[in-house]
Scaffold this active site. Structure first.
Site, short mmCIF file in Angstrom:
data_model
loop_
_atom_site.label_atom_id
_atom_site.label_comp_id
_atom_site.label_asym_id
_atom_site.label_seq_id
_atom_site.Cartn_x
_atom_site.Cartn_y
_atom_site.Cartn_z
N LYS A 209 0.86 -1.18 0.00
CA LYS A 209 0.00 0.00 0.00
C LYS A 209 0.90 1.23 0.00
O LYS A 209 1.70 1.44 0.91
CB LYS A 209 -0.91 0.00 1.22
CG LYS A 209 -1.90 1.14 1.17
CD LYS A 209 -2.98 0.99 2.18
CE LYS A 209 -4.02 2.07 1.99
NZ LYS A 209 -5.00 2.06 3.07
N LYS A 263 -1.82 -1.60 -4.12
CA LYS A 263 -2.73 -0.46 -4.09
C LYS A 263 -1.93 0.84 -4.05
O LYS A 263 -1.02 0.93 -3.23
CB LYS A 263 -3.60 -0.59 -2.84
CG LYS A 263 -4.56 0.56 -2.62
CD LYS A 263 -5.26 0.35 -1.32
CE LYS A 263 -6.15 1.55 -1.08
NZ LYS A 263 -6.83 1.50 0.17
#
Ligand code: PBG
Length: 339
Positions: A209, A263
């Site tokens: 992330k 992500k």
């Protein structure tokens, strides 16, 4: 049909007789050589939920996406199920009065996300439910962890996240997907789940992330836009780095992650490919709010063909090696594929 191009000598002198356009000539031949396909099986639908009944609120920065009360959400989840979408990922917009420094509302078994999970499980038992165990919907500062003296403290955050994960599993979540990037949270969640008898509840780690500006519109969706103090650079990965993502993946796998996620999505396809190649694990990509909004707002202005860009962007994840895609486009894309 003979070649209508009469001056073949010029090109053949260079290519010999190798012409890649032969396979692209017809619709049938293009379909025959297609390497990747998109189906509803590839999608995870993120949805936003609010308290109330028969309520839907538009999200200004995400045209076409709304926050729904649980009763309305059920209809959307049913449609997703009917279209063959395997799983949904609900995110709560928690009343501001319930948010505090430590995100303690995440430990409330009757919090909005737990109520949502129970209601969906009861009404639509045959769709997978993936819950985020991060603290940001529950903190009054919008961070994913516990904030003390200007620092997101790791281990105390993990303890709180573990409690949240347990409440979500008790409510019926099938997959816990912590998005907080605290060190050691996968192992701690696995141990706690197993200790409580939830051996079959899986973990999809938000492994890579990034500290990204592409999350902007999401902050409005869950109501942290006015709250967030500072940024998340001390716990999310620096967009300049790729090795960090691989080290995170290695740790997560060793700590018991069943699935990995990258992500944001489209700007990080190199990470998706590298993770898939290096670890041979199920890898998912999250096409995040900012990516959705860029496509939708350009389309609304008539600058691009929104539908085609949507499908092309989703297919790109498959080509990069993703096993699935979390996307706010999932419902519309699945409807298109069903036609
Ligand atoms: C919070 C969380 C975020 C998203 C999913 N979970 C935002 C953030 O980390 O700041 C982003 C989703 C999106 O932008 O669509 N842990």
């Amino acid at each position: 049909m003979p070649d209508i191009d009469q001056t073949t000598d010029i090109v053949d002198a260079v290519t010999g007789s190798r012409r890649l356009r032969r396979n692209r000539r017809f619709d049938w031949s293009r379909r025959l050589v297609q390497e990747h396909t998109l189906t509803a099986n590839d999608f995870i639908l993120p949805v936003f939920v609010v308290e109330g009944e028969n309520a839907s609120e538009p999200i200004k920065a995400m045209p076409g996406v709304e926050r729904h009360s649980i009763d309305r959400l059920i209809d959307i989840v049913k449609e997703a199920r009917d279209l063959g979408i395997p799983a949904i990922a609900p995110f709560p917009n928690v009343d501001v009065s319930l948010r505090d420094r430590t995100g303690s509302e995440i430990t409330n078994p009757d919090n909005l996300i737990c109520k949502t999970v129970r209601a969906i499980k009861a009404a639509v038992p045959d769709i997978g439910i993936i819950t985020d165990a991060a603290l940001d919907p529950f903190t009054d500062h919008g961070h994913d962890g516990v904030l003390r003296d200007g620092i997101i403290v790791n281990d105390e955050s993990v303890a709180q996240i573990v409690e949240g994960a347990l409440r979500q599993a008790e409510a019926g979540a099938d997959i816990i997907a912590p998005s907080d990037m605290m060190d050691g949270r996968i192992g701690a969640i696995r141990q706690a789940l197993d200790g409580a008898g939830f051996n079959d509840v899986a973990i999809m780690s938000y492994t890579a992330k990034y500290a990204s500006a592409f999350y902007g519109p999401y902050r409005e969706a869950i109501g942290t836009d006015g709250l967030l103090q500072g940024d998340k650079k001390t716990y999310y990965i620096d967009p300049a780095n790729s090795n960090d993502a691989m080290r995170e993946a290695e740790l997560d796998i060793n700590e018991g992650a069943d699935m990995l996620m990258v992500k944001p999505g489209m700007p990080y396809l190199d990470i998706v490919r590298r993770m898939k190649d290096e670890f041979q694990m199920p890898v998912y990509a999250y096409q995040v709010s900012g990516e959705y909004t860029m496509i939708e707002s350009a389309a609304a202005n008539g600058f691009i063909d929104g539908e085609r860009v949507m499908m092309e962007s989703l297919l790109a994840f498959k080509r990069a090696g993703a096993d699935g895609i979390l996307s706010y486009h999932a419902l519309r894309a699945a409807r298109l594929l069903a036609r």
